[in-house]
Design an enzyme around this catalytic site. Structure first.
Site, PDB file in Angstrom:
ATOM      1  CB  CYS A 274      -1.869   7.159   0.890  1.00 51.63           C
ATOM      2  SG  CYS A 274      -3.333   6.435   1.623  1.00 51.63           S
TER       3      CYS A 274
ATOM      4  CD  GLU B 216      -3.027  -1.105   0.424  1.00 52.60           C
ATOM      5  OE1 GLU B 216      -3.258  -0.043  -0.187  1.00 52.60           O
ATOM      6  OE2 GLU B 216      -3.731  -2.115   0.303  1.00 52.60           O
TER       7      GLU B 216
HETATM    8  P1  NAD Z   1       8.194   5.261   4.890  1.00 57.77           P
HETATM    9  O1  NAD Z   1       8.317   4.447   3.660  1.00 57.77           O
HETATM   10  O2  NAD Z   1       9.261   6.208   5.236  1.00 57.77           O
HETATM   11  O3  NAD Z   1       8.004   4.291   6.169  1.00 57.77           O
HETATM   12  C1  NAD Z   1       6.986   3.345   6.239  1.00 57.77           C
HETATM   13  C2  NAD Z   1       7.388   2.222   7.186  1.00 57.77           C
HETATM   14  O4  NAD Z   1       8.476   1.500   6.612  1.00 57.77           O
HETATM   15  C3  NAD Z   1       7.886   2.706   8.549  1.00 57.77           C
HETATM   16  O5  NAD Z   1       7.393   1.847   9.557  1.00 57.77           O
HETATM   17  C4  NAD Z   1       9.398   2.557   8.430  1.00 57.77           C
HETATM   18  O6  NAD Z   1      10.036   2.368   9.661  1.00 57.77           O
HETATM   19  C5  NAD Z   1       9.487   1.304   7.577  1.00 57.77           C
HETATM   20  N1  NAD Z   1      10.767   1.107   6.881  1.00 57.77           N
HETATM   21  C6  NAD Z   1      11.655   2.034   6.464  1.00 57.77           C
HETATM   22  N2  NAD Z   1      12.704   1.428   5.852  1.00 57.77           N
HETATM   23  C7  NAD Z   1      12.448   0.101   5.862  1.00 57.77           C
HETATM   24  C8  NAD Z   1      13.136  -1.041   5.387  1.00 57.77           C
HETATM   25  N3  NAD Z   1      14.304  -0.935   4.761  1.00 57.77           N
HETATM   26  N4  NAD Z   1      12.587  -2.252   5.566  1.00 57.77           N
HETATM   27  C9  NAD Z   1      11.394  -2.378   6.189  1.00 57.77           C
HETATM   28  N5  NAD Z   1      10.690  -1.332   6.667  1.00 57.77           N
HETATM   29  C10 NAD Z   1      11.214  -0.110   6.513  1.00 57.77           C
HETATM   30  O7  NAD Z   1       6.775   6.026   4.779  1.00 57.77           O
HETATM   31  P2  NAD Z   1       6.189   7.178   5.730  1.00 57.77           P
HETATM   32  O8  NAD Z   1       6.919   8.452   5.495  1.00 57.77           O
HETATM   33  O9  NAD Z   1       6.047   6.674   7.122  1.00 57.77           O
HETATM   34  O10 NAD Z   1       4.705   7.307   5.163  1.00 57.77           O
HETATM   35  C11 NAD Z   1       4.321   8.138   4.092  1.00 57.77           C
HETATM   36  C12 NAD Z   1       4.173   7.320   2.824  1.00 57.77           C
HETATM   37  O11 NAD Z   1       3.273   6.228   3.026  1.00 57.77           O
HETATM   38  C13 NAD Z   1       3.553   8.140   1.702  1.00 57.77           C
HETATM   39  O12 NAD Z   1       4.194   7.831   0.503  1.00 57.77           O
HETATM   40  C14 NAD Z   1       2.103   7.669   1.688  1.00 57.77           C
HETATM   41  O13 NAD Z   1       1.453   7.856   0.443  1.00 57.77           O
HETATM   42  C15 NAD Z   1       2.269   6.225   2.014  1.00 57.77           C
HETATM   43  N6  NAD Z   1       1.022   5.668   2.561  1.00 57.77           N
HETATM   44  C16 NAD Z   1       0.301   4.826   1.770  1.00 57.77           C
HETATM   45  C17 NAD Z   1      -0.902   4.323   2.220  1.00 57.77           C
HETATM   46  C18 NAD Z   1      -1.736   3.423   1.367  1.00 57.77           C
HETATM   47  O14 NAD Z   1      -2.626   2.769   1.907  1.00 57.77           O
HETATM   48  N7  NAD Z   1      -1.511   3.336   0.064  1.00 57.77           N
HETATM   49  C19 NAD Z   1      -1.380   4.671   3.499  1.00 57.77           C
HETATM   50  C20 NAD Z   1      -0.601   5.520   4.289  1.00 57.77           C
HETATM   51  C21 NAD Z   1       0.591   6.019   3.795  1.00 57.77           C
END
Ligand code: NAD
Length: 511
Positions: free
Chosen positions: A297, A263
């Site tokens: 998102c 997602e």
């Molecule tokens: P992010 O990608 O920075 O982090 C998301 C999660 O991934 C966090 O828990 C982080 O700790 C973890 N993470 C980071 N590096 C990782 C790795 N190497 N391996 C495993 N996990 C890792 O995203 P963010 O800044 O927290 O959130 C914003 C983004 O999320 C935006 O792009 C938004 O559109 C998206 N989002 C999408 C949805 C959806 O349902 N499509 C919903 C909410 C947010």
């Protein structure tokens, strides 16, 4: 603030690894994550990050509990989720307030997020009696064929900062009635909300004399998140976050031939036709682009407007933007709170500058509001002559780019010419135009709305998007199938062994 934390069982320093009732583990060598209030910059509390030792303990408990939980009949599993929904109801206000405090969304949105968690629990309770498999007609006489669905194993759930609770619930409530146990790695930006939710699940698990169904691992993405992604004991990783992290996660899970539900980011647009209801459009655009300070998102990031009404709509939007009260998300009058951190603010300001360097015209906002707080910004509207590469990116901030069009076909082309494919909308009073947008050559997104904005989906539908958004589906409809393994069963109740496709494979002992 202290009484709020107390209500949710939080302390100044909290343990960040848990495998169930009374299962909080100390993480002496794990380090600390500090949770700060983006409105004031004050520290709310700290959480110990999971160490490699506690990681192992949590994983082995989740794996062991899975073997028991999968044997519990699914309608009984539903009873636990019914009680989880009720426990969330009891905590609706304080948990909603904590989400606002820690993430910065306004209180009605924080409470709304908890309501969404309750709604998915209600949905999952009904689902617990509806995990249906199909029955097929076998081509062979005296044979019966059907498919059944079995739990898949402990499921890894990694979530983003902007929805600290709901995506966990979409995954956890459904996976739990499917018979899976859940290991959650929340965003390091919102760890207290995760600990508060784990406290609620601990209480519900204790009431049911069970443990290890809901498990928590607080830690950084590149350490704990990465370890979870690479762990072969986890057959499914459900990941919510940015496209760049999702791409890495997807590759790593694929390398070990595991499954993912992705997602990822969106770049959602609304097409506004010449016959659209302007009042309705303004309301929807305002909520879609300013709500959660543009950090959803499904935030409306692009507006593609028929040239005959673009000036009128811009005037109405500027008026509406000017009425947005910006400030403390816990104040009743506030409509827009802070950005989550300094990185988010500088990404926004860089994007504004890049847009202006590329012929963009600033129509509203574009600046910081240091008099309110260091993470407050103005919601921003920029008119673009065309959809530049910048507009095709997801800048996770309240920036709305406006482009115009002459022919519907051009609008749909522009709409689909971005890498992401999450949510989309059209405002029109013409049914042919609406159906055109919904037809196979119309919107290429996972969500397509008519006369409704891009954000604020209901839990009953499957939620997710195409292309760089990752293709995953969560929440309602038949998204539950992603959390189970399908088994096709064929039973022969005769004394004969006819082969499929009519193949004759006869040895010397047979005719
Ligand atoms: P992010 O990608 O920075 O982090 C998301 C999660 O991934 C966090 O828990 C982080 O700790 C973890 N993470 C980071 N590096 C990782 C790795 N190497 N391996 C495993 N996990 C890792 O995203 P963010 O800044 O927290 O959130 C914003 C983004 O999320 C935006 O792009 C938004 O559109 C998206 N989002 C999408 C949805 C959806 O349902 N499509 C919903 C909410 C947010």
């Amino acid at each position: 603030m202290q009484s709020l934390l107390q209500k949710l069982g939080l302390q100044a320093n909290n343990r960040g690894s848990c495998f169930g009732s009374d299962g909080w583990i100390s993480n002496d060598d794990g380090g600390l994550i500090i949770s700060t209030n983006p409105t004031t910059g004050e520290i709310i509390g700290t959480v110990e990050t999971a160490s490699s030792k506690s990681y192992e303990q949590v994983l082995s408990e989740a794996s062991k509990s899975f073997l028991e939980w999968r044997e519990v009949p699914s309608p009984q599993r539903g009873q636990l989720i019914r009680d989880l929904g009720n426990a969330l109801r009891e905590n609706l206000e304080p948990l909603g307030e904590l989400i606002s405090l820690e993430m910065g969304k306004i209180l009605p949105e924080g409470v709304g997020e908890v309501q969404e968690m309750i709604d998915i629990c209600d949905f999952a309770v009904g689902l617990s009696r509806q995990l249906y498999g199909l029955t097929m007609h076998s081509e062979r006489p005296g044979h019966r064929m059907y498919e059944q669905w079995h739990p898949i194993g402990p499921v890894g759930v990694i979530t983003a900062f902007n929805f600290p609770g709901a995506p966990w619930a979409w995954n956890a409530a459904i996976a739990a009635v499917c018979g899976d146990t859940i290991v959650w790695k929340p965003s390091e930006i919102t760890p207290l909300t995760a600990v508060a939710i784990q406290n609620i699940t601990n209480q519900v698990m204790a009431e049911h004399e069970t443990r290890g169904i809901f498990n928590l691992l607080v830690g950084n993405g590149p350490s704990i998140g990465q370890t979870l992604v690479d762990d072969k004991r986890i057959p499914l990783i459900s990941f919510t976050g940015s496209i760049s992290t999702g791409r890495k996660v997807s590759k790593q899970v694929a390398t070990r031939l595991g499954r993912t539900i992705l997602e990822l980011g969106g770049n959602n647009a609304i097409i506004v036709t010449q016959d659209a209801d302007i009042d309705l459009t303004v309301k929807a655009v305002l909520f879609g682009s300013v709500g959660t300070a543009g950090q959803r998102c499904t935030t409306t990031r692009r507006l593609i407007v028929h040239s005959s009404i673009v000036d009128k709509l811009i005037n109405r939007l500027i008026e509406a933007y000017a009425s947005v009260s910006i400030g403390d998300p816990l104040d009743d009058n506030t409509l827009m709170g802070p950005m989550v951190n300094e990185g988010a603010v500088s990404n926004m300001l860089n994007a504004v500058q890049r847009a202006l360097d590329n012929d963009g015209i600033l129509l509203y906002g574009g600046k910081r509001l240091p008099e309110i707080g260091s993470l407050f910004v103005e919601p921003t509207i920029i008119r673009m002559r065309e959809q530049t590469p910048l507009v095709c990116e997801e800048t996770f901030a309240p920036i709305l780019y406006i482009m115009d069009y002459e022919q519907l076909e051009d609008a749909i082309n522009m709409h689909n010419s971005v890498p992401q494919g999450l949510s989309s909308a059209i405002f029109t009073s013409n049914i042919n135009t609406a159906e055109n947008f919904l037809s196979v050559g119309g919107s290429d997104c996972g969500i397509a709305n008519v006369n409704i904005g891009t954000s604020g989906a209901e839990i009953g539908g499957a939620f997710g998007g195409e292309k760089d958004t990752g293709g995953g589906r969560e929440s309602g409809s038949d998204a539950w199938k992603g959390y189970m393994r399908r088994q096709t069963v064929t039973i022969n109740w005769t004394n004969d062994l006819p082969l499929s496709q009519g193949i004759k494979f006869t040895g010397t002992e047979q005719d």
